[in-house]
Design a protein around this motif. Sequence first.
Motif, PDB file in Angstrom:
ATOM      1  N   GLU A 123      22.251  87.991-151.779  1.00  0.00           N
ATOM      2  CA  GLU A 123      23.716  87.616-151.058  1.00  0.00           C
ATOM      3  C   GLU A 123      24.536  89.055-150.792  1.00  0.00           C
ATOM      4  OE1 GLU A 123      27.451  84.692-150.896  1.00  0.00           O
ATOM      5  OE2 GLU A 123      25.874  84.291-152.307  1.00  0.00           O
ATOM      6  N   ASP A 124      24.765  89.743-151.944  1.00  0.00           N
ATOM      7  CA  ASP A 124      25.435  90.905-151.863  1.00  0.00           C
ATOM      8  C   ASP A 124      24.896  92.038-151.096  1.00  0.00           C
ATOM      9  OD1 ASP A 124      27.361  89.929-153.589  1.00  0.00           O
ATOM     10  OD2 ASP A 124      26.631  91.007-155.353  1.00  0.00           O
ATOM     11  N   GLN A 130      25.336  91.085-147.336  1.00  0.00           N
ATOM     12  CA  GLN A 130      26.269  91.510-146.726  1.00  0.00           C
ATOM     13  C   GLN A 130      26.453  92.870-146.363  1.00  0.00           C
ATOM     14  OE1 GLN A 130      29.664  90.010-149.522  1.00  0.00           O
ATOM     15  NE2 GLN A 130      28.917  87.768-149.241  1.00  0.00           N
ATOM     16  N   SER A 144      24.559  93.536-143.094  1.00  0.00           N
ATOM     17  CA  SER A 144      25.504  92.964-142.135  1.00  0.00           C
ATOM     18  C   SER A 144      26.375  94.102-141.549  1.00  0.00           C
ATOM     19  CB  SER A 144      26.302  91.721-142.483  1.00  0.00           C
ATOM     20  OG  SER A 144      25.309  90.709-142.521  1.00  0.00           O
TER      21      SER A 144
END
Length: 338
Positions: free
Chosen positions: A307-308, A311, A314
Amino acid sequence: MEEAGCKVLYPMDRLAVMGVFEVLGRYRELAATRARLAEHFLSSPPDLFVGIDAPEFNLVLEERLRAAGVRTVHYVSPQVWAWRPWRVRRVARAVDLMLVLFPFEENFYQSHGIPVTFVGHPLADEIADANDKEAARAGLGLSPDRPVIALLPGSRSNEWRYHVEPFLQSALELRKTRPDLQCAFAASGREGRLYIEGILQRLDPEIPIKVFEHRTREVIAAADVVLTVSGTASLETLLVGRPMVVSYRMSALSYLVARFLVRVPYFSLPNLLAGRRLVPEILQGEVEPRRLAREVSRWLDDPVAVEDLQQAFSAIRLVLRRQASHTAAAALSDLAGK
């Protein structure tokens, strides 16, 4: 480009050569082609000459044309910021404008006084923010309930030769402890698919690994983790938003030369764009099945880290999304109008 109406003087695939000593084997052919192209454009000068990538080929041609009064543009920077930085002197002689895909390249050329425009990367404009994993798996005939790793051994034959077998062996290593793991190879074309299938047949024809031709993005989107060579494949994986392990091998002689010439801390685009280590990089002698499998497992076992990472991906995607084709066309129009 041919479909858009461009006249093809020589087939582009003849320029697709990687590696110092691999290029030497084709030098006479490449030099003869470049000389004939120079004669053609000197006898029929264009308003602008745009060399796309292939810097060892195009910069020499651009320098000759520019010396004769033809305005020249180079699209896709050579990696002068990474190795053989003295080539920037040739770039300065060869181009009226450099169009670059990455922000750190713009900074480099500005520091050397070379006209430059950062246009962003076309893939960042093309790839949507949302890439549906379930839809990709359904389209490829993969189970939605079992983990998937994607194997991207490259688009060139010299990349397949060094990566297909260790990638395959790493998948087998992973399946020893993850028997439900699904493995999908992405082949760039028929030749690549046949090469991969030949390795599969030689090692074990019953290995449950699927090979998909011309469906790289779907294979990436379907994956939980991607094992990929460096280059555009790693950038595409970043833009789709999948965790990855980046690997690269080359001939021993090419690697020996590269060790003394490369001047950057990372070789993968995700890490270069971030300016820090986001994804593991496995190079040359370290490219062995157990090491690759161990790095892939770390992503499979750590959803918080994934998840990190997504990010961070993105944020990079937003920087690269600049309507690259429109921005490049506007820069060419401005130069032609001067």
